[in-house]
Motif scaffolding. Structure first.
Motif, PDB file in Angstrom:
ATOM      1  N   ILE A 312       0.845  -1.204   0.000  1.00  0.00           N
ATOM      2  CA  ILE A 312       0.000   0.000   0.000  1.00  0.00           C
ATOM      3  C   ILE A 312       0.875   1.246   0.000  1.00  0.00           C
ATOM      4  O   ILE A 312       0.616   2.213  -0.734  1.00  0.00           O
ATOM      5  N   PHE A 313       1.938   1.243   0.796  1.00  0.00           N
ATOM      6  CA  PHE A 313       2.820   2.413   0.865  1.00  0.00           C
ATOM      7  C   PHE A 313       3.595   2.617  -0.438  1.00  0.00           C
ATOM      8  O   PHE A 313       3.834   3.753  -0.850  1.00  0.00           O
ATOM      9  N   PHE A 314       3.984   1.506  -1.094  1.00  0.00           N
ATOM     10  CA  PHE A 314       4.618   1.631  -2.414  1.00  0.00           C
ATOM     11  C   PHE A 314       3.671   2.334  -3.389  1.00  0.00           C
ATOM     12  O   PHE A 314       4.077   3.225  -4.146  1.00  0.00           O
ATOM     13  N   ALA A 315       2.406   1.932  -3.376  1.00  0.00           N
ATOM     14  CA  ALA A 315       1.410   2.534  -4.275  1.00  0.00           C
ATOM     15  C   ALA A 315       1.220   4.015  -3.969  1.00  0.00           C
ATOM     16  O   ALA A 315       1.150   4.848  -4.878  1.00  0.00           O
ATOM     17  N   LEU A 316       1.156   4.369  -2.698  1.00  0.00           N
ATOM     18  CA  LEU A 316       0.966   5.769  -2.313  1.00  0.00           C
ATOM     19  C   LEU A 316       2.170   6.619  -2.723  1.00  0.00           C
ATOM     20  O   LEU A 316       2.015   7.764  -3.167  1.00  0.00           O
ATOM     21  N   GLY A 317       3.370   6.067  -2.581  1.00  0.00           N
ATOM     22  CA  GLY A 317       4.551   6.797  -3.017  1.00  0.00           C
ATOM     23  C   GLY A 317       4.499   7.126  -4.494  1.00  0.00           C
ATOM     24  O   GLY A 317       4.844   8.241  -4.913  1.00  0.00           O
ATOM     25  N   GLU A 318       4.028   6.171  -5.288  1.00  0.00           N
ATOM     26  CA  GLU A 318       3.919   6.380  -6.733  1.00  0.00           C
ATOM     27  C   GLU A 318       2.811   7.377  -7.078  1.00  0.00           C
ATOM     28  O   GLU A 318       2.976   8.239  -7.940  1.00  0.00           O
ATOM     29  N   ILE A 319       1.675   7.263  -6.387  1.00  0.00           N
ATOM     30  CA  ILE A 319       0.527   8.131  -6.656  1.00  0.00           C
ATOM     31  C   ILE A 319       0.879   9.604  -6.489  1.00  0.00           C
ATOM     32  O   ILE A 319       0.475  10.457  -7.287  1.00  0.00           O
ATOM     33  N   PHE A 320       1.635   9.918  -5.444  1.00  0.00           N
ATOM     34  CA  PHE A 320       1.870  11.314  -5.104  1.00  0.00           C
ATOM     35  C   PHE A 320       2.898  11.989  -5.999  1.00  0.00           C
ATOM     36  O   PHE A 320       2.984  13.221  -6.002  1.00  0.00           O
ATOM     37  N   ILE A 321       3.684  11.216  -6.771  1.00  0.00           N
ATOM     38  CA  ILE A 321       4.729  11.876  -7.548  1.00  0.00           C
ATOM     39  C   ILE A 321       4.634  11.642  -9.052  1.00  0.00           C
ATOM     40  O   ILE A 321       4.906  12.558  -9.845  1.00  0.00           O
ATOM     41  N   ALA A 322       4.264  10.432  -9.500  1.00  0.00           N
ATOM     42  CA  ALA A 322       4.325  10.119 -10.930  1.00  0.00           C
ATOM     43  C   ALA A 322       3.468  11.057 -11.793  1.00  0.00           C
ATOM     44  O   ALA A 322       3.968  11.622 -12.774  1.00  0.00           O
ATOM     45  N   PRO A 323       2.173  11.262 -11.479  1.00  0.00           N
ATOM     46  CA  PRO A 323       1.388  12.179 -12.320  1.00  0.00           C
ATOM     47  C   PRO A 323       1.911  13.611 -12.274  1.00  0.00           C
ATOM     48  O   PRO A 323       1.828  14.334 -13.268  1.00  0.00           O
ATOM     49  N   LYS A 324       2.445  14.021 -11.118  1.00  0.00           N
ATOM     50  CA  LYS A 324       2.975  15.379 -10.985  1.00  0.00           C
ATOM     51  C   LYS A 324       4.154  15.588 -11.927  1.00  0.00           C
ATOM     52  O   LYS A 324       4.301  16.664 -12.530  1.00  0.00           O
TER      53      LYS A 324
END
Length: 393
Positions: A312-324
């Motif tokens: 879950i934390f891996f997914a959240l790390g990706e969510i917060f930066i990749a689209p940005k």
């Protein structure tokens, strides 16, 4: 309320969002089963089949920048059409050829098509969206991609993935239909940005522009770091969990990947209300926190539940930066080189997928502690690269 939301973006933006979902859904519906399908029709080793599967990624790594520059110079309509027709030709090759060399050629053709498609779809979305909405559209597209990735394999299994040519024929048919729609819907120019494509530059000039652009290099590094971590999910992490838990390790890997996808699908729409209002600096720290927490938790516990929590934390790390990062790319790119910039920065991801499995497995073979340290360092490098980027909202 629904009408107001629909009017937030242009009809052309929604067309490209539909294309983005369709392509990713169809990719995950068919390509994961391509190895099984080719194994049933060819008398070659698994390694040889693996090479066929890997050729498109290698082609994208080698020619991605050249293909993107061509799109920046030609009609956007025909760039879109070719990005759909070439993978269609590759799919037909997989279905009808049994000669190994012709299958390699099919993979090369597919790779050329995807080299055009991947940066083109991001350029299309950014060019058809108001600058104030760029971050929102990149978040929405990111969610759509993952939704397709979650639904595609399920449908692929239901329609006989790997056992017949039907999923690949369906993929090809829809690619053909989308290419016809593109001829009808996509204009030669999108807004005024493509009109600048006649600027008198050459490949060397454009390449030097990229190399001199500090922000482009930082984005390249950021994408490399993110995808270097991501590619470990299915490579070194699989080996580590298999070593730690024995035969149940692979089941844990599958569950972990499912949790990552579900987390992205559920959390992404909620995070959009948060991330679009925060600076890239703040999001870089949040992403670093989640990535670091995930890495520490993954390697420091023998509890299956905590390892799934790390997913879950891996997914959240990706969510917060990749689209940005995709939004920043759209904002820093010169209008006449936008597709080229998207291709260059995302080449960092292609490079990570090319060398990440080898490097990760090598480090793990030496020591899981060494892999742990390397991933923490990669996460820190991603943070440093993001800290040096323009502080955008």
């Amino acid at each position: 309320m629904t009408i107001k939301l629909f009017k937030r973006y242009t009809k052309l933006t929604y067309f490209f969002l539909f294309v983005s979902f369709a392509i990713n859904f169809l990719r995950f519906m068919s390509i994961p089963f391509l190895t099984v399908y080719l194994t049933s029709k060819l008398s070659v080793s698994l390694a040889s089949i693996g090479f066929i599967i890997g050729v498109p990624a290698l082609v994208q790594l080698i020619i991605g920048l050249f293909a993107a520059r061509i799109v920046d110079k030609i009609s956007f309509k025909w760039g879109t059409v070719f990005s759909l027709i070439l993978p269609l030709a590759g799919l037909l090759g997989y279905i009808f050829f049994t000669n190994y060399s012709l299958l390699i050629l099919s993979s090369i053709i597919s790779g050329i098509g995807w080299s055009i498609y991947n940066p083109l779809i991001l350029t299309a979305l950014s060019n058809t969206t108001a600058e104030s909405e760029v971050d929102s559209i990149m978040n929405l597209n990111y969610w759509i991609i993952n939704l397709g990735g979650a639904a595609g394999p399920i449908i692929g299994v239901l329609i006989g993935g790997g056992k017949s040519a039907f999923p690949f024929l369906l993929f090809g048919l829809i690619l053909f239909i989308l290419s016809l729609l593109a001829i009808w819907i996509v204009p030669d120019k999108i807004h005024s940005t493509q009109s600048q494509a006649t600027t008198k530059t050459n490949l060397l000039h454009d390449f030097m522009t990229l190399l001199k652009d500090r922000n482009a290099l930082l984005l390249f590094a950021s994408f490399f770091c993110i995808f270097f971590i991501e590619v470990q999910y299915e490579t070194s992490f699989s080996i580590y969990l298999n070593q730690t838990f024995g035969n149940s390790g692979l089941s844990i890997v599958a569950t972990m990947l499912t949790i990552i996808t579900i987390t992205i699908i559920v959390a992404q729409p909620l995070s959009m209300f948060f991330t679009t209002k925060k600076s890239s600096l703040f999001l870089a720290f949040v992403s670093f926190f989640f990535y670091t927490l995930a890495i520490i938790l993954f390697f420091s516990t023998k509890s299956i539940w905590l390892i799934l929590g790390a997913a879950i934390f891996f997914a959240l790390g990706e969510i917060f930066i990749a689209p940005k990062l995709q939004g920043i790319t759209a904002k820093i790119a010169p209008p006449h080189l936008k597709t080229t910039y998207f291709s260059f920065t995302t080449l960092g991801g292609n490079l990570a997928y090319f060398i990440g499995p080898t490097v990760g497995n090598f480090l793990l073979a030496k020591s899981s502690t060494l892999l742990f340290i390397a991933l923490i360092a990669i996460s820190m490098l991603a943070l440093l690269a993001n800290l040096a980027l323009p502080k955008t909202k």
